[in-house]
Design an enzyme around this catalytic site. Sequence first.
Site, PDB file in Angstrom:
ATOM      1  N   GLN A  51       0.586  -1.332   0.089  1.00 24.22           N
ATOM      2  CA  GLN A  51       0.071  -0.382   0.068  1.00 24.22           C
ATOM      3  C   GLN A  51       0.699   1.123   0.176  1.00 24.22           C
ATOM      4  OE1 GLN A  51      -2.867  -2.014   2.967  1.00 24.22           O
ATOM      5  NE2 GLN A  51      -3.813  -0.389   2.547  1.00 24.22           N
ATOM      6  N   GLU A  89      -5.564   1.909  -1.431  1.00 29.25           N
ATOM      7  CA  GLU A  89      -6.331   0.969  -0.638  1.00 29.25           C
ATOM      8  C   GLU A  89      -7.083  -0.136  -1.521  1.00 29.25           C
ATOM      9  OE1 GLU A  89      -7.699   0.951   2.381  1.00 29.25           O
ATOM     10  OE2 GLU A  89      -9.245  -0.306   1.736  1.00 29.25           O
ATOM     11  N   TRP A  90      -6.255  -1.029  -1.824  1.00 32.24           N
ATOM     12  CA  TRP A  90      -6.685  -1.881  -2.688  1.00 32.24           C
ATOM     13  C   TRP A  90      -7.589  -1.876  -3.354  1.00 32.24           C
ATOM     14  CZ3 TRP A  90      -2.747  -4.739  -0.683  1.00 32.24           C
ATOM     15  CH2 TRP A  90      -2.784  -5.150  -0.105  1.00 32.24           C
ATOM     16  N   ASN A 140      -1.878 -11.145   8.377  1.00 30.28           N
ATOM     17  CA  ASN A 140      -2.702  -9.678   8.526  1.00 30.28           C
ATOM     18  C   ASN A 140      -4.203 -10.193   7.715  1.00 30.28           C
ATOM     19  OD1 ASN A 140      -3.932  -7.025   9.563  1.00 30.28           O
ATOM     20  ND2 ASN A 140      -4.232  -7.073   7.182  1.00 30.28           N
ATOM     21  N   GLU A 141      -5.053 -10.229   8.523  1.00 26.14           N
ATOM     22  CA  GLU A 141      -6.789 -10.176   8.463  1.00 26.14           C
ATOM     23  C   GLU A 141      -6.365 -11.443   7.899  1.00 26.14           C
ATOM     24  OE1 GLU A 141      -7.492  -6.968   6.824  1.00 26.14           O
ATOM     25  OE2 GLU A 141      -7.401  -5.606   8.645  1.00 26.14           O
ATOM     26  N   TYR A 180     -12.978  -2.458  12.076  1.00 27.61           N
ATOM     27  CA  TYR A 180     -13.670  -0.921  11.097  1.00 27.61           C
ATOM     28  C   TYR A 180     -14.821  -0.740  11.435  1.00 27.61           C
ATOM     29  CZ  TYR A 180      -8.818  -0.260   9.212  1.00 27.61           C
ATOM     30  OH  TYR A 180      -7.475  -1.086   9.110  1.00 27.61           O
ATOM     31  N   TRP A 240      -5.099   2.888  11.485  1.00 22.89           N
ATOM     32  CA  TRP A 240      -4.456   2.933  10.944  1.00 22.89           C
ATOM     33  C   TRP A 240      -5.448   4.493   9.628  1.00 22.89           C
ATOM     34  CZ3 TRP A 240      -2.567  -0.443   7.442  1.00 22.89           C
ATOM     35  CH2 TRP A 240      -2.770  -0.503   6.709  1.00 22.89           C
ATOM     36  N   HIS A 274       1.018  -9.237   4.719  1.00 17.95           N
ATOM     37  CA  HIS A 274       0.016  -8.419   4.216  1.00 17.95           C
ATOM     38  C   HIS A 274      -0.822  -8.532   2.583  1.00 17.95           C
ATOM     39  CE1 HIS A 274      -2.280  -4.615   6.198  1.00 17.95           C
ATOM     40  NE2 HIS A 274      -2.671  -5.118   5.433  1.00 17.95           N
ATOM     41  N   GLU A 280      -5.599  -2.315  14.333  1.00 13.90           N
ATOM     42  CA  GLU A 280      -6.065  -1.175  12.813  1.00 13.90           C
ATOM     43  C   GLU A 280      -7.306  -0.650  13.969  1.00 13.90           C
ATOM     44  OE1 GLU A 280      -6.194  -2.840   9.239  1.00 13.90           O
ATOM     45  OE2 GLU A 280      -4.580  -3.693   8.691  1.00 13.90           O
TER      46      GLU A 280
HETATM   47  O1  IFM Z   1      -6.400  -0.806   4.359  1.00 11.95           O
HETATM   48  C1  IFM Z   1      -6.905  -1.505   4.689  1.00 11.95           C
HETATM   49  C2  IFM Z   1      -5.318  -2.729   4.847  1.00 11.95           C
HETATM   50  O2  IFM Z   1      -4.884  -3.386   4.406  1.00 11.95           O
HETATM   51  C3  IFM Z   1      -6.191  -3.891   6.025  1.00 11.95           C
HETATM   52  N1  IFM Z   1      -7.428  -4.130   7.264  1.00 11.95           N
HETATM   53  C4  IFM Z   1      -8.592  -2.284   6.398  1.00 11.95           C
HETATM   54  C5  IFM Z   1      -7.769  -1.258   5.812  1.00 11.95           C
HETATM   55  C6  IFM Z   1      -8.801  -0.219   5.204  1.00 11.95           C
HETATM   56  O3  IFM Z   1      -9.606  -1.380   4.346  1.00 11.95           O
END
Ligand code: IFM
Length: 442
Positions: free
Chosen positions: A22, A400-401, A167-168, A296, A393, A123, A346
Amino acid sequence: MTLTRKDFPNGFIFGTATSSYQIEGAASEDGRGPSIWDTFCRQPGRIQDGTSGDVACDHYHLWPEDLDLLRELGVDAYRFSLAWPRIQPSGSGAVNEKGLEFYDRLVDGLLERGIQPYATLYHWDLPQPLQDIGGWANREVAHHFADYAALVAGRLGDRVRSIATLNEPWCSSFLSYDIGEHAPGLRDRRLALAAAHHLLLGHGQAVQAMRALGKPAELGLVLNLTPAYPASQSAEDARATQYADGYANRWFLDPVFRGAYPQDMWDAFGQDVPDVQDGDLALIREPLDFLGVNYYTRSLVSAQGPVRPQDAEYTHMHWEVYPQGLTDLLLRLQREYPVPPMYITENGAAYPDERGHADIVHDPERLAYYQRHLAAVIEATRQGADVRGYFAWSMLDNFEWAYGYSRRFGLFYVDYQTQERTWKDSGRWFQGLMARTPVAAD
Ligand code: IFM
Protein backbone atom coordinates in the site's frame (compact mmCIF):
# COMPACT_ATOMS: atom_id res chain seq x y z
CA MET A 1 -14.70 15.38 28.01
CA THR A 2 -10.94 15.08 27.62
CA LEU A 3 -8.76 12.09 26.85
CA THR A 4 -5.26 11.58 28.17
CA ARG A 5 -2.75 8.76 28.14
CA LYS A 6 -3.60 8.25 31.81
CA ASP A 7 -7.02 6.94 30.78
CA PHE A 8 -5.29 3.91 29.27
CA PRO A 9 -3.63 1.08 31.21
CA ASN A 10 0.01 1.55 32.23
CA GLY A 11 2.46 0.92 29.43
CA PHE A 12 -0.24 1.17 26.76
CA ILE A 13 1.43 1.51 23.32
CA PHE A 14 0.27 3.96 20.67
CA GLY A 15 1.30 3.60 17.07
CA THR A 16 0.26 3.90 13.47
CA ALA A 17 0.11 1.14 10.87
CA THR A 18 0.80 0.68 7.15
CA SER A 19 1.51 -2.20 4.78
CA SER A 20 4.16 -2.85 2.16
CA TYR A 21 2.12 -2.96 -1.07
CA GLN A 22 0.00 0.00 0.00
CA ILE A 23 2.88 2.44 0.53
CA GLU A 24 6.27 1.21 -0.70
CA GLY A 25 6.08 1.51 -4.49
CA ALA A 26 9.42 0.57 -6.12
CA ALA A 27 7.63 -2.49 -7.42
CA SER A 28 10.47 -3.77 -9.55
CA GLU A 29 13.45 -2.29 -7.78
CA ASP A 30 16.38 -4.03 -6.12
CA GLY A 31 15.27 -7.49 -7.16
CA ARG A 32 11.67 -7.46 -5.91
CA GLY A 33 9.67 -10.12 -7.70
CA PRO A 34 6.04 -9.76 -8.81
CA SER A 35 3.25 -10.27 -6.30
CA ILE A 36 -0.36 -11.29 -6.86
CA TRP A 37 -1.36 -7.64 -6.47
CA ASP A 38 0.93 -6.57 -9.33
CA THR A 39 -0.85 -9.13 -11.48
CA PHE A 40 -4.34 -8.29 -10.23
CA CYS A 41 -3.93 -4.53 -10.74
CA ARG A 42 -3.12 -5.16 -14.40
CA GLN A 43 -6.40 -6.97 -14.99
CA PRO A 44 -8.95 -4.49 -16.41
CA GLY A 45 -11.80 -3.60 -14.07
CA ARG A 46 -10.23 -4.96 -10.90
CA ILE A 47 -9.20 -1.62 -9.37
CA GLN A 48 -11.78 1.15 -9.26
CA ASP A 49 -9.49 3.92 -10.56
CA GLY A 50 -7.31 1.63 -12.70
CA THR A 51 -4.20 2.25 -10.57
CA SER A 52 -1.67 -0.02 -8.86
CA GLY A 53 0.89 0.03 -6.07
CA ASP A 54 3.76 0.51 -8.53
CA VAL A 55 4.65 3.88 -6.99
CA ALA A 56 2.13 4.29 -4.14
CA CYS A 57 3.62 6.64 -1.50
CA ASP A 58 7.16 5.92 -2.71
CA HIS A 59 7.97 4.98 0.86
CA TYR A 60 10.74 2.69 -0.40
CA HIS A 61 12.71 5.88 -1.11
CA LEU A 62 11.06 8.33 1.27
CA TRP A 63 11.22 6.15 4.40
CA PRO A 64 13.70 8.38 6.29
CA GLU A 65 11.36 11.37 5.93
CA ASP A 66 8.39 9.21 6.87
CA LEU A 67 10.13 7.97 10.01
CA ASP A 68 10.94 11.59 10.88
CA LEU A 69 7.23 12.35 10.67
CA LEU A 70 6.51 9.43 13.00
CA ARG A 71 9.01 10.82 15.47
CA GLU A 72 7.34 14.23 15.26
CA LEU A 73 3.98 12.56 15.76
CA GLY A 74 5.42 11.14 18.97
CA VAL A 75 4.10 7.58 18.66
CA ASP A 76 5.69 4.75 20.65
CA ALA A 77 5.50 2.21 17.86
CA TYR A 78 5.09 1.68 14.14
CA ARG A 79 3.41 -1.33 12.55
CA PHE A 80 4.59 -2.16 9.03
CA SER A 81 4.59 -5.25 6.86
CA LEU A 82 7.40 -6.88 4.90
CA ALA A 83 6.99 -7.65 1.22
CA TRP A 84 7.64 -11.36 0.82
CA PRO A 85 8.46 -10.87 -2.93
CA ARG A 86 11.25 -8.45 -2.00
CA ILE A 87 12.82 -11.06 0.24
CA GLN A 88 12.12 -14.23 -1.73
CA PRO A 89 11.19 -13.16 -5.27
CA SER A 90 10.12 -16.68 -6.21
CA GLY A 91 8.38 -17.34 -2.89
CA SER A 92 10.82 -20.02 -1.75
CA GLY A 93 14.49 -20.79 -1.81
CA ALA A 94 16.82 -18.02 -2.96
CA VAL A 95 16.95 -14.92 -0.78
CA ASN A 96 17.25 -11.42 -2.20
CA GLU A 97 19.68 -9.76 0.19
CA LYS A 98 18.73 -6.27 -0.99
CA GLY A 99 15.16 -6.89 0.10
CA LEU A 100 16.23 -7.85 3.59
CA GLU A 101 18.57 -4.87 3.73
CA PHE A 102 15.67 -2.50 3.13
CA TYR A 103 13.92 -3.80 6.25
CA ASP A 104 17.19 -3.74 8.18
CA ARG A 105 17.45 -0.04 7.44
CA LEU A 106 13.80 0.56 8.28
CA VAL A 107 14.06 -1.23 11.63
CA ASP A 108 17.31 0.49 12.55
CA GLY A 109 15.81 3.83 11.48
CA LEU A 110 12.87 3.27 13.82
CA LEU A 111 15.07 2.27 16.73
CA GLU A 112 17.32 5.30 16.20
CA ARG A 113 14.24 7.46 16.50
CA GLY A 114 13.02 5.70 19.65
CA ILE A 115 10.10 3.99 17.90
CA GLN A 116 9.37 0.30 18.51
CA PRO A 117 9.07 -1.80 15.34
CA TYR A 118 5.98 -4.03 15.07
CA ALA A 119 6.40 -6.21 12.00
CA THR A 120 3.79 -8.16 10.03
CA LEU A 121 5.05 -10.90 7.72
CA TYR A 122 2.15 -11.18 5.32
CA HIS A 123 -0.17 -8.34 4.36
CA TRP A 124 -1.46 -9.90 1.12
CA ASP A 125 1.41 -9.46 -1.36
CA LEU A 126 1.99 -13.16 -2.11
CA PRO A 127 4.86 -13.82 -4.55
CA GLN A 128 3.23 -14.50 -7.94
CA PRO A 129 5.17 -17.77 -8.47
CA LEU A 130 3.31 -19.19 -5.46
CA GLN A 131 -0.02 -18.21 -7.01
CA ASP A 132 1.11 -20.02 -10.14
CA ILE A 133 1.02 -23.24 -8.11
CA GLY A 134 -2.45 -22.43 -6.70
CA GLY A 135 -1.71 -19.80 -4.06
CA TRP A 136 -3.00 -20.41 -0.55
CA ALA A 137 -5.31 -23.10 -1.90
CA ASN A 138 -2.15 -25.22 -2.23
CA ARG A 139 -1.00 -26.66 1.11
CA GLU A 140 2.64 -26.35 0.04
CA VAL A 141 2.39 -22.55 0.34
CA ALA A 142 1.94 -22.90 4.11
CA HIS A 143 5.33 -24.60 4.36
CA HIS A 144 6.98 -21.92 2.22
CA PHE A 145 5.45 -19.28 4.48
CA ALA A 146 6.96 -20.91 7.58
CA ASP A 147 10.40 -20.91 5.91
CA TYR A 148 10.04 -17.24 5.00
CA ALA A 149 8.92 -16.43 8.57
CA ALA A 150 11.97 -18.14 10.06
CA LEU A 151 14.19 -16.26 7.63
CA VAL A 152 12.80 -12.89 8.67
CA ALA A 153 12.71 -13.71 12.38
CA GLY A 154 16.32 -14.90 12.18
CA ARG A 155 17.32 -11.56 10.74
CA LEU A 156 15.09 -9.10 12.63
CA GLY A 157 13.83 -11.03 15.66
CA ASP A 158 16.34 -9.40 18.03
CA ARG A 159 15.39 -5.89 16.99
CA VAL A 160 11.64 -5.88 16.42
CA ARG A 161 9.33 -5.85 19.40
CA SER A 162 6.72 -8.00 17.75
CA ILE A 163 6.08 -10.18 14.73
CA ALA A 164 2.58 -10.91 13.48
CA THR A 165 2.35 -13.74 10.98
CA LEU A 166 -0.74 -12.84 8.92
CA ASN A 167 -2.77 -9.72 8.55
CA GLU A 168 -6.49 -10.48 8.21
CA PRO A 169 -6.59 -14.06 6.86
CA TRP A 170 -10.33 -13.56 6.25
CA CYS A 171 -9.39 -11.11 3.50
CA SER A 172 -6.71 -13.37 1.99
CA SER A 173 -9.19 -16.24 1.82
CA PHE A 174 -12.89 -15.33 1.69
CA LEU A 175 -12.54 -11.85 0.17
CA SER A 176 -9.95 -13.09 -2.34
CA TYR A 177 -11.14 -16.61 -3.27
CA ASP A 178 -14.88 -16.55 -2.49
CA ILE A 179 -16.05 -12.95 -2.99
CA GLY A 180 -13.42 -12.22 -5.66
CA GLU A 181 -12.78 -8.59 -4.66
CA HIS A 182 -9.10 -9.03 -3.80
CA ALA A 183 -6.24 -10.80 -5.56
CA PRO A 184 -6.36 -13.41 -7.03
CA GLY A 185 -10.02 -12.49 -7.65
CA LEU A 186 -11.61 -15.96 -7.59
CA ARG A 187 -15.15 -16.97 -6.72
CA ASP A 188 -14.92 -20.49 -5.46
CA ARG A 189 -16.04 -21.36 -1.93
CA ARG A 190 -14.09 -24.62 -1.84
CA LEU A 191 -10.84 -22.90 -2.76
CA ALA A 192 -11.56 -20.13 -0.25
CA LEU A 193 -11.93 -22.65 2.56
CA ALA A 194 -8.77 -24.46 1.49
CA ALA A 195 -6.95 -21.10 1.43
CA ALA A 196 -8.25 -20.17 4.90
CA HIS A 197 -7.08 -23.51 6.29
CA HIS A 198 -3.63 -23.26 4.72
CA LEU A 199 -3.24 -19.66 5.89
CA LEU A 200 -3.92 -20.78 9.46
CA LEU A 201 -1.66 -23.78 9.04
CA GLY A 202 1.11 -21.55 7.69
CA HIS A 203 0.56 -19.23 10.64
CA GLY A 204 0.91 -22.07 13.16
CA GLN A 205 3.97 -23.51 11.44
CA ALA A 206 5.52 -20.06 11.24
CA VAL A 207 5.01 -19.41 14.94
CA GLN A 208 6.60 -22.75 15.78
CA ALA A 209 9.54 -22.15 13.47
CA MET A 210 10.13 -18.63 14.79
CA ARG A 211 9.76 -19.66 18.40
CA ALA A 212 12.38 -22.36 17.89
CA LEU A 213 14.88 -19.59 17.09
CA GLY A 214 14.55 -18.25 20.63
CA LYS A 215 14.40 -14.57 19.62
CA PRO A 216 12.80 -12.05 21.97
CA ALA A 217 10.12 -10.72 19.56
CA GLU A 218 6.51 -11.35 20.65
CA LEU A 219 4.66 -13.58 18.18
CA GLY A 220 1.03 -13.27 17.20
CA LEU A 221 -1.71 -13.12 14.61
CA VAL A 222 -3.85 -10.23 13.35
CA LEU A 223 -7.54 -10.86 12.63
CA ASN A 224 -10.11 -8.48 11.23
CA LEU A 225 -13.23 -9.06 13.27
CA THR A 226 -16.68 -7.71 12.47
CA PRO A 227 -19.23 -8.24 15.25
CA ALA A 228 -22.64 -9.18 13.88
CA TYR A 229 -25.87 -7.93 15.44
CA PRO A 230 -29.39 -9.11 14.60
CA ALA A 231 -31.69 -6.55 12.97
CA SER A 232 -34.67 -7.84 15.00
CA GLN A 233 -35.60 -10.31 17.73
CA SER A 234 -36.83 -12.89 15.21
CA ALA A 235 -35.43 -16.42 15.19
CA GLU A 236 -34.66 -16.06 11.45
CA ASP A 237 -32.53 -12.94 12.03
CA ALA A 238 -30.78 -14.64 14.95
CA ARG A 239 -29.86 -17.57 12.69
CA ALA A 240 -28.59 -15.26 9.95
CA THR A 241 -26.52 -13.36 12.51
CA GLN A 242 -24.96 -16.54 13.81
CA TYR A 243 -23.97 -17.45 10.24
CA ALA A 244 -22.50 -13.97 9.63
CA ASP A 245 -20.51 -14.27 12.85
CA GLY A 246 -19.29 -17.72 11.84
CA TYR A 247 -18.22 -16.57 8.38
CA ALA A 248 -16.47 -13.39 9.55
CA ASN A 249 -15.14 -14.27 12.99
CA ARG A 250 -15.55 -17.76 14.43
CA TRP A 251 -14.10 -19.58 11.39
CA PHE A 252 -10.75 -18.09 12.46
CA LEU A 253 -11.13 -17.59 16.21
CA ASP A 254 -12.30 -21.12 16.98
CA PRO A 255 -9.44 -23.09 15.40
CA VAL A 256 -6.81 -20.63 16.68
CA PHE A 257 -8.05 -20.53 20.28
CA ARG A 258 -10.12 -23.70 20.68
CA GLY A 259 -8.45 -26.06 18.26
CA ALA A 260 -11.60 -26.84 16.25
CA TYR A 261 -13.66 -25.35 13.43
CA PRO A 262 -17.15 -24.30 14.58
CA GLN A 263 -19.52 -27.21 14.00
CA ASP A 264 -22.45 -25.10 12.76
CA MET A 265 -20.28 -23.57 10.04
CA TRP A 266 -18.66 -26.90 9.20
CA ASP A 267 -22.17 -28.27 8.58
CA ALA A 268 -23.23 -25.16 6.65
CA PHE A 269 -20.18 -25.31 4.34
CA GLY A 270 -21.03 -28.93 3.48
CA GLN A 271 -18.96 -30.36 0.59
CA ASP A 272 -16.67 -27.31 0.53
CA VAL A 273 -14.94 -27.89 3.89
CA PRO A 274 -11.14 -28.13 3.80
CA ASP A 275 -9.02 -31.24 4.06
CA VAL A 276 -7.86 -31.12 7.69
CA GLN A 277 -5.00 -33.53 8.25
CA ASP A 278 -3.82 -35.07 11.52
CA GLY A 279 -1.92 -32.55 13.57
CA ASP A 280 -3.16 -29.50 11.65
CA LEU A 281 -5.39 -28.18 14.39
CA ALA A 282 -2.72 -28.62 17.05
CA LEU A 283 -0.40 -26.50 14.92
CA ILE A 284 -3.05 -23.86 14.29
CA ARG A 285 -3.67 -23.66 18.03
CA GLU A 286 0.00 -22.92 18.79
CA PRO A 287 -0.03 -20.51 21.78
CA LEU A 288 0.40 -16.84 20.92
CA ASP A 289 1.97 -13.91 22.75
CA PHE A 290 -0.67 -11.53 21.43
CA LEU A 291 -3.78 -11.24 19.31
CA GLY A 292 -4.02 -8.28 16.95
CA VAL A 293 -7.58 -7.04 16.46
CA ASN A 294 -8.50 -4.94 13.43
CA TYR A 295 -11.84 -3.25 13.90
CA TYR A 296 -13.63 -0.86 11.56
CA THR A 297 -17.37 -1.49 11.76
CA ARG A 298 -20.11 -3.97 12.67
CA SER A 299 -22.63 -5.81 10.54
CA LEU A 300 -26.36 -5.61 11.15
CA VAL A 301 -27.99 -8.76 9.85
CA SER A 302 -31.45 -9.88 8.83
CA ALA A 303 -32.53 -13.13 7.19
CA GLN A 304 -32.98 -11.09 3.98
CA GLY A 305 -29.40 -9.81 4.07
CA PRO A 306 -27.38 -6.95 5.56
CA VAL A 307 -29.30 -3.97 6.92
CA ARG A 308 -28.12 -0.35 6.75
CA PRO A 309 -29.61 1.70 9.57
CA GLN A 310 -30.94 5.02 8.24
CA ASP A 311 -29.91 7.18 11.16
CA ALA A 312 -26.31 5.91 11.32
CA GLU A 313 -23.13 7.70 10.17
CA TYR A 314 -21.04 6.13 7.42
CA THR A 315 -17.44 6.56 6.31
CA HIS A 316 -16.27 6.91 2.72
CA MET A 317 -16.02 3.08 2.62
CA HIS A 318 -19.78 3.10 3.38
CA TRP A 319 -18.99 1.40 6.67
CA GLU A 320 -21.18 2.30 9.62
CA VAL A 321 -19.44 4.21 12.43
CA TYR A 322 -20.18 2.03 15.46
CA PRO A 323 -17.73 2.46 18.36
CA GLN A 324 -19.83 0.36 20.73
CA GLY A 325 -18.97 -2.60 18.48
CA LEU A 326 -15.33 -2.32 19.49
CA THR A 327 -16.12 -2.42 23.21
CA ASP A 328 -18.48 -5.35 22.69
CA LEU A 329 -15.94 -7.21 20.56
CA LEU A 330 -13.06 -6.84 23.00
CA LEU A 331 -15.20 -7.95 25.93
CA ARG A 332 -16.54 -10.90 23.99
CA LEU A 333 -13.03 -12.03 23.05
CA GLN A 334 -11.93 -11.77 26.67
CA ARG A 335 -15.00 -13.64 27.89
CA GLU A 336 -15.41 -16.38 25.28
CA TYR A 337 -11.87 -17.25 24.17
CA PRO A 338 -8.59 -17.92 26.00
CA VAL A 339 -7.02 -14.91 24.30
CA PRO A 340 -3.51 -13.63 25.02
CA PRO A 341 -3.03 -9.86 25.54
CA MET A 342 -4.67 -7.94 22.69
CA TYR A 343 -3.61 -4.99 20.58
CA ILE A 344 -5.90 -2.98 18.36
CA THR A 345 -3.63 -3.37 15.34
CA GLU A 346 -5.89 -1.34 13.04
CA ASN A 347 -8.72 1.10 13.48
CA GLY A 348 -9.49 4.16 11.43
CA ALA A 349 -11.71 5.68 8.78
CA ALA A 350 -11.66 6.91 5.19
CA TYR A 351 -13.11 10.32 4.34
CA PRO A 352 -12.78 12.35 1.14
CA ASP A 353 -10.17 14.80 2.45
CA GLU A 354 -9.18 17.78 0.38
CA ARG A 355 -5.92 19.62 0.50
CA GLY A 356 -6.64 23.35 0.25
CA HIS A 357 -3.96 26.01 0.32
CA ALA A 358 -3.37 25.77 4.05
CA ASP A 359 -0.58 23.61 5.43
CA ILE A 360 -3.08 21.44 7.28
CA VAL A 361 -5.94 19.26 6.09
CA HIS A 362 -9.12 19.46 8.16
CA ASP A 363 -10.69 16.06 8.81
CA PRO A 364 -13.26 16.54 11.58
CA GLU A 365 -15.07 13.26 10.92
CA ARG A 366 -11.93 11.14 11.15
CA LEU A 367 -10.92 12.96 14.31
CA ALA A 368 -14.33 12.23 15.86
CA TYR A 369 -14.04 8.60 14.72
CA TYR A 370 -10.70 8.21 16.54
CA GLN A 371 -11.92 9.92 19.67
CA ARG A 372 -15.02 7.76 19.90
CA HIS A 373 -13.16 4.51 19.21
CA LEU A 374 -10.42 5.28 21.69
CA ALA A 375 -13.12 5.96 24.27
CA ALA A 376 -14.57 2.55 23.35
CA VAL A 377 -11.19 0.92 24.00
CA ILE A 378 -10.91 2.64 27.38
CA GLU A 379 -14.37 1.39 28.27
CA ALA A 380 -13.41 -2.18 27.33
CA THR A 381 -10.23 -2.03 29.42
CA ARG A 382 -12.22 -0.70 32.39
CA GLN A 383 -14.55 -3.67 32.07
CA GLY A 384 -11.66 -6.14 32.04
CA ALA A 385 -10.38 -6.52 28.47
CA ASP A 386 -6.60 -6.92 28.41
CA VAL A 387 -5.69 -4.46 25.64
CA ARG A 388 -2.06 -3.38 25.47
CA GLY A 389 -1.95 -0.98 22.55
CA TYR A 390 -3.67 0.81 19.68
CA PHE A 391 -2.47 1.42 16.11
CA ALA A 392 -4.23 3.98 13.94
CA TRP A 393 -4.86 2.90 10.38
CA SER A 394 -3.17 4.51 8.70
CA MET A 395 -0.12 6.67 9.01
CA LEU A 396 -0.40 7.79 5.37
CA ASP A 397 -3.11 7.97 2.75
CA ASN A 398 -2.29 4.99 0.54
CA PHE A 399 -3.34 2.42 -2.05
CA GLU A 400 -6.66 1.13 -0.75
CA TRP A 401 -6.69 -2.15 -2.71
CA ALA A 402 -9.70 -2.49 -5.03
CA TYR A 403 -10.52 1.20 -4.41
CA GLY A 404 -7.12 2.35 -5.66
CA TYR A 405 -6.23 5.82 -4.39
CA SER A 406 -9.85 6.94 -4.08
CA ARG A 407 -10.07 6.31 -0.33
CA ARG A 408 -7.93 8.22 2.18
CA PHE A 409 -7.25 6.74 5.63
CA GLY A 410 -4.11 8.66 6.64
CA LEU A 411 -3.17 10.84 9.58
CA PHE A 412 -1.05 12.48 6.87
CA TYR A 413 -2.47 13.52 3.53
CA VAL A 414 -0.44 12.35 0.54
CA ASP A 415 -0.31 14.30 -2.73
CA TYR A 416 0.36 11.45 -5.17
CA GLN A 417 1.73 13.81 -7.84
CA THR A 418 4.41 15.40 -5.68
CA GLN A 419 4.60 12.82 -2.84
CA GLU A 420 4.24 15.70 -0.40
CA ARG A 421 2.88 14.72 3.03
CA THR A 422 0.60 17.17 4.86
CA TRP A 423 -0.57 16.93 8.45
CA LYS A 424 -4.25 16.41 9.03
CA ASP A 425 -6.06 17.66 12.14
CA SER A 426 -6.36 14.04 13.27
CA GLY A 427 -2.55 13.72 13.14
CA ARG A 428 -2.09 16.87 15.20
CA TRP A 429 -4.65 15.56 17.69
CA PHE A 430 -2.70 12.32 18.08
CA GLN A 431 0.46 14.35 18.55
CA GLY A 432 -1.27 16.13 21.45
CA LEU A 433 -2.33 12.83 22.97
CA MET A 434 1.21 11.45 22.68
CA ALA A 435 2.60 14.58 24.34
CA ARG A 436 0.60 13.57 27.42
CA THR A 437 -1.45 16.75 27.42
CA PRO A 438 -5.21 16.40 27.82
CA VAL A 439 -6.90 16.59 24.42
CA ALA A 440 -10.59 17.12 23.70
CA ALA A 441 -12.45 13.88 23.16
CA ASP A 442 -15.51 15.36 21.48
O1 IFM B 1 -6.32 -0.73 4.02
C1 IFM B 1 -6.82 -1.84 4.69
C2 IFM B 1 -5.69 -2.66 5.27
O2 IFM B 1 -4.80 -3.06 4.30
C3 IFM B 1 -6.22 -3.88 5.97
N1 IFM B 1 -7.27 -3.56 6.89
C4 IFM B 1 -8.33 -2.68 6.44
C5 IFM B 1 -7.74 -1.44 5.82
C6 IFM B 1 -8.87 -0.49 5.34
O3 IFM B 1 -9.66 -1.13 4.40
